[in-house]
Design an enzyme around this catalytic site. Structure first.
Site, mmCIF file in Angstrom:
data_model
loop_
_atom_site.group_PDB
_atom_site.id
_atom_site.type_symbol
_atom_site.label_atom_id
_atom_site.label_comp_id
_atom_site.label_asym_id
_atom_site.label_seq_id
_atom_site.Cartn_x
_atom_site.Cartn_y
_atom_site.Cartn_z
ATOM 1 N N HIS A 79 8.658 -2.916 -1.711
ATOM 2 C CA HIS A 79 8.366 -1.566 -1.215
ATOM 3 C C HIS A 79 7.256 -1.623 -0.160
ATOM 4 O O HIS A 79 7.330 -0.945 0.869
ATOM 5 C CB HIS A 79 7.965 -0.662 -2.377
ATOM 6 N N ASP A 82 8.687 -2.939 3.076
ATOM 7 C CA ASP A 82 9.524 -1.904 3.697
ATOM 8 C C ASP A 82 8.663 -0.815 4.329
ATOM 9 O O ASP A 82 8.904 -0.391 5.463
ATOM 10 C CB ASP A 82 10.462 -1.309 2.645
#
Length: 117
Positions: A79, A82
């Site tokens: 995460h 990203d």
């Protein structure tokens, strides 16, 4: 070997830094819309500092992995990666839009269409 907890904490740090950068970039875009181009560019610079902090966090793990340490992938680290990548893309787009808003403001001023510019 970096523990899962260390990797996750690095992921959290990257998310936090990238989140700060994203917030600054969205404020920069709002300022550009209002014709406040210097403030917009200052906010982009602030976002770059946060992006650099995120990169520094990332580089610490990359160095360990390059040195032969095994790394467990955690969801929060994915995460974080990203979030950082999309924020970097947003920075490029915000820079483009600041330039475009400024160009439009200059054209409007030249045509006598601008308000408060």
């Amino acid at each position: 070997m970096a523990t899962k907890e260390e990797i996750s904490m690095t992921g959290f740090a990257i998310v936090a830094y990238a989140g700060d950068a994203k917030t600054a970039l969205l404020h920069a875009l709002d300022n550009a819309r209002k014709g406040e181009f210097d403030k917009a560019r200052e906010l982009v610079k602030q976002s770059e500092e946060s992006i650099n902090d995120a990169h520094n966090e990332q580089t610490q793990l990359l160095s360990k992995e390059a040195g032969g340490e095994n790394m467990d992938v955690t969801f929060i680290m994915v995460h974080g990666q990203d979030t950082l990548m999309t924020t970097m893309l947003l920075k490029d787009e915000v820079n483009f839009f600041i330039d475009e808003y400024e160009r439009i403001a200059k054209v409007e001023k030249k045509l006598g269409l601008a308000e408060n510019v």
